[in-house]
Design an enzyme around this catalytic site. Structure first.
Site, PDB file in Angstrom:
ATOM      1  N   SER B  55       6.750   4.927   3.676  1.00  0.00           N
ATOM      2  CA  SER B  55       5.928   6.379   2.961  1.00  0.00           C
ATOM      3  C   SER B  55       5.604   6.261   1.080  1.00  0.00           C
ATOM      4  O   SER B  55       5.998   5.899   1.065  1.00  0.00           O
ATOM      5  CB  SER B  55       6.915   8.346   2.961  1.00  0.00           C
ATOM      6  OG  SER B  55       7.007   7.352   4.970  1.00  0.00           O
ATOM      7  N   HIS B  57       2.588   6.921   0.231  1.00  0.00           N
ATOM      8  CA  HIS B  57       1.037   6.317   0.401  1.00  0.00           C
ATOM      9  C   HIS B  57       0.233   7.263   0.493  1.00  0.00           C
ATOM     10  O   HIS B  57      -1.297   7.245   1.161  1.00  0.00           O
ATOM     11  CB  HIS B  57       0.738   4.805   0.705  1.00  0.00           C
ATOM     12  CG  HIS B  57       1.666   3.561   0.149  1.00  0.00           C
ATOM     13  ND1 HIS B  57       1.754   3.153  -0.995  1.00  0.00           N
ATOM     14  CD2 HIS B  57       2.685   2.426   1.346  1.00  0.00           C
ATOM     15  CE1 HIS B  57       3.074   2.133  -1.097  1.00  0.00           C
ATOM     16  NE2 HIS B  57       3.940   1.989  -0.234  1.00  0.00           N
ATOM     17  N   LYS B 105       0.936  -4.743   6.214  1.00  0.00           N
ATOM     18  CA  LYS B 105      -0.232  -5.331   5.010  1.00  0.00           C
ATOM     19  C   LYS B 105       1.668  -6.131   5.019  1.00  0.00           C
ATOM     20  O   LYS B 105       2.794  -5.557   4.859  1.00  0.00           O
ATOM     21  CB  LYS B 105       0.143  -3.290   4.272  1.00  0.00           C
ATOM     22  CG  LYS B 105      -0.434  -2.777   4.564  1.00  0.00           C
ATOM     23  CD  LYS B 105      -0.860  -1.357   3.597  1.00  0.00           C
ATOM     24  CE  LYS B 105       0.843  -0.521   3.111  1.00  0.00           C
ATOM     25  NZ  LYS B 105       1.211  -0.130   3.861  1.00  0.00           N
ATOM     26  N   HIS B 219       3.859   0.092  -4.883  1.00  0.00           N
ATOM     27  CA  HIS B 219       4.834   0.434  -5.090  1.00  0.00           C
ATOM     28  C   HIS B 219       5.704  -0.086  -6.545  1.00  0.00           C
ATOM     29  O   HIS B 219       7.010   0.603  -6.675  1.00  0.00           O
ATOM     30  CB  HIS B 219       5.949  -0.674  -3.974  1.00  0.00           C
ATOM     31  CG  HIS B 219       5.833  -1.127  -2.154  1.00  0.00           C
ATOM     32  ND1 HIS B 219       5.138  -1.712  -2.433  1.00  0.00           N
ATOM     33  CD2 HIS B 219       6.068   0.086  -1.838  1.00  0.00           C
ATOM     34  CE1 HIS B 219       4.454  -1.363  -1.224  1.00  0.00           C
ATOM     35  NE2 HIS B 219       4.810  -0.825  -0.217  1.00  0.00           N
TER      36      HIS B 219
END
Lengths: 209, 333
Positions: B55, B57, B105, B219
């Site tokens: 979470s 994004h 990803k 991130h």
């Protein structure tokens, strides 16, 4: 203690819940330097979840205990650590299936199976700045000392794990998020190597009681 | 740390409840394990698209669940991959009998967790294909790293493949289209500020006033270099050059240009970036025939931007234009 019985295995996992709870900020700080600042929280969450399952595992064989720990870690840790630590316990479980106590040789076989699972899942080797920089030397040291019995072999394994983890400091990471940093990853301990050393250190503490 | 949260522990679950409350006509939330699925799913005889990731994004991936895009999304903890049990349950719930495509990803944790989920789904007899998105040119792609990160191309791949799945393509064909989108998409980003992970409580990295991180990851992973802040036009050029030279794109190519905000950058500034990025693309002879501007793949409250460029072909254009109705992207309906 010459053998690791199922009560001790439960005590070990319980101790890991405490250890990772205490080391949460330390591991997260290490991870913030070269990763994404979640390793401490992930390990603490995962092993706290394992701890809640332990009462129900009293009297079960060690394979079942390891398998429950594995599935719990897989479903609660996330990140790369979940599959890696989960695979470690899942493969260790195959060696411990049906057993209520592990001899020094059994512990060696369980470590061997578990660590090989980490190798195959993570596709890393010694020198890549990962968990394996602690785990592979520890395994070799354990096997070399296994004739001396469980606790002496674990002492050697923990020494090797700590030295291996310390050796990650100057390394340039080749796997995981730290690898994006390239040369900037040098000068920091690998959080996974540290958490792996804690895992074995807690096993030694438990077996020494 | 100043955040509009009740507690870091409940953040993701509360947000899922909110998504369902706001968009109950489009998505259904499931808890323990956590995932979102299409409210009208599973859609019979359509390949199901499943994605997920940490979470933080948003709107990716949950905001892309709905007709014409994803069938299910699995949110992990903030910046932490979701777990195989989530993906397994979500995959089973979304499968309409034509198999499940996992769009992953390229992060070590995500790849490992999706591998385990793929094994679990296959063990149930469900056809599964996995495509790994690795489009971030800031990372050197070599055997010495975990490989390029998956960033902006993910959003475009989910849209195009969602269109293809609605059009009735087979699992293999949707997966191959997804691989082609990944092969022809390139991205790079920059950060003006760090972000603060709620359960950490302090910024992920320190960025002194007047400095930026060029090539940042979603991130807050460090990028290629840290440098002094420059004008929007200069920084846009510094993002565009590595993208254009990487494939390389050729004069006459038709492209989709996607200027993305990382969470803390206003649309006003994103349009300034888009204006220059389009100008640079044109100067290279590229035809910008599709675009997307907005914050679609974010990094919490990080200020910054990423640019993604995709070399288009006929099918990609057709499926990009196809109708979509999700919480975050809607057109053609």
């Amino acid at each position: 203690m010459t053998e690791l019985d199922s009560k001790s295995v439960i005590a070990w996992l319980r101790l890991l819940g405490e250890v990772y709870g205490q080391k949460k900020d330390y591991l997260t700080d290490l991870d913030a330097a070269i990763g994404d600042a979640d390793h401490g929280a992930n390990m603490a969450r995962g092993f706290a979840a394992v701890a809640t399952k332990l009462d129900a595992l009293e009297g079960k064989d060690i394979g079942t205990i390891f398998k429950t720990a594995a599935m719990t870690l897989l479903s609660t840790v996330g990140g790369a650590s979940g599959p890696l630590y989960g695979s470690f316990f899942l493969q260790a479980a195959t060696v411990a299936n049906g057993k209520n106590a592990l001899t020094a040789a059994d512990v060696g076989a369980a470590l061997d199976a578990g660590i090989k699972a980490v190798v195959s899942r993570g596709k890393a080797q010694v020198g890549d700045k990962t968990m394996l920089d602690a785990l592979l030397p520890a395994l070799a040291a354990y096997q070399e000392a296994v004739v001396n019995g469980l606790v002496p072999a674990l002492q050697k394994a923990v020494e090797a794990a700590k030295a291996g983890s310390a050796s990650t400091q100057p390394l340039i990471a080749k796997k995981g998020r730290a690898s994006y940093l390239g040369e900037r990853s040098a000068g920091h301990l690998d959080p996974g190597a540290e958490s792996s050393a804690f895992l074995l250190d807690a096993l030694l503490t438990t077996a020494s009681k | 740390m100043k955040k509009l949260i009740n507690s870091p522990e409940n953040l993701v679950v509360e947000a899922l409840h909110g998504m369902e409350a706001a968009h109950g006509d489009l998505v259904k939330a499931h808890f323990e394990p956590n995932y979102l699925v299409r409210a009208d799913g599973p859609v019979k005889n359509k390949v199901a698209l499943l994605s997920g990731g940490g979470s933080g994004h948003e709107p990716m991936h949950g905001g892309f669940v709905g007709k014409g895009m994803l069938d299910a999304a699995c949110p992990g903890a903030v910046f932490t991959s979701p777990t195989p049990d989530q993906m397994y349950e979500a995959g089973k719930a979304a499968n309409g009998g034509k198999g499940v495509l996992l769009i992953v990803k390229n992060y070590t944790g995500d790849v490992m967790n999706f591998e385990l989920a793929s094994d679990l789904l296959k063990a149930d007899g469900i056809d599964v294909e996995s495509v790994i998105i690795d489009d971030d040119v800031a990372v050197k792609d070599s055997t010495w790293t975990a490989g390029r990160r998956g960033v902006g191309t993910t959003v475009i791949a989910e849209k195009i493949c969602g269109g293809a799945a609605e059009d009735g393509l087979s699992l293999k064909d949707v997966a191959n289209l997804c691989r082609k989108v990944n092969a022809q998409g390139r991205s790079m980003g920059l950060a003006l500020t760090s972000c603060t992970v709620p359960h950490v409580g302090k910024p992920t990295f320190e960025l002194p006033e007047g400095e930026i991180e060029m090539g940042v990851g979603i991130h807050g992973e460090p990028g290629r270099t840290r440098m002094k802040l420059k004008s929007a036009d200069e920084l846009t050029a510094m993002l565009m050059e590595p993208i254009i030279s990487d494939i390389p794109y050729k004069s006459g190519d038709e492209v989709l240009l996607f200027v993305n905000g990382l969470g803390g950058t206003p649309l006003l500034e994103l349009y300034v970036i888009y204006r220059k990025a389009a100008e640079i693309a044109q100067a290279h002879g590229l035809k910008v025939v599709r675009n997307l501007v907005g914050s679609y793949i974010t990094s919490l409250e990080m200020a910054g931007t990423s640019i993604t460029m995709l070399k288009l072909d006929h099918d990609m254009k057709k499926y990009w234009d196809a109708p979509v109705k999700t919480p975050a992207l809607r057109w053609g309906l």
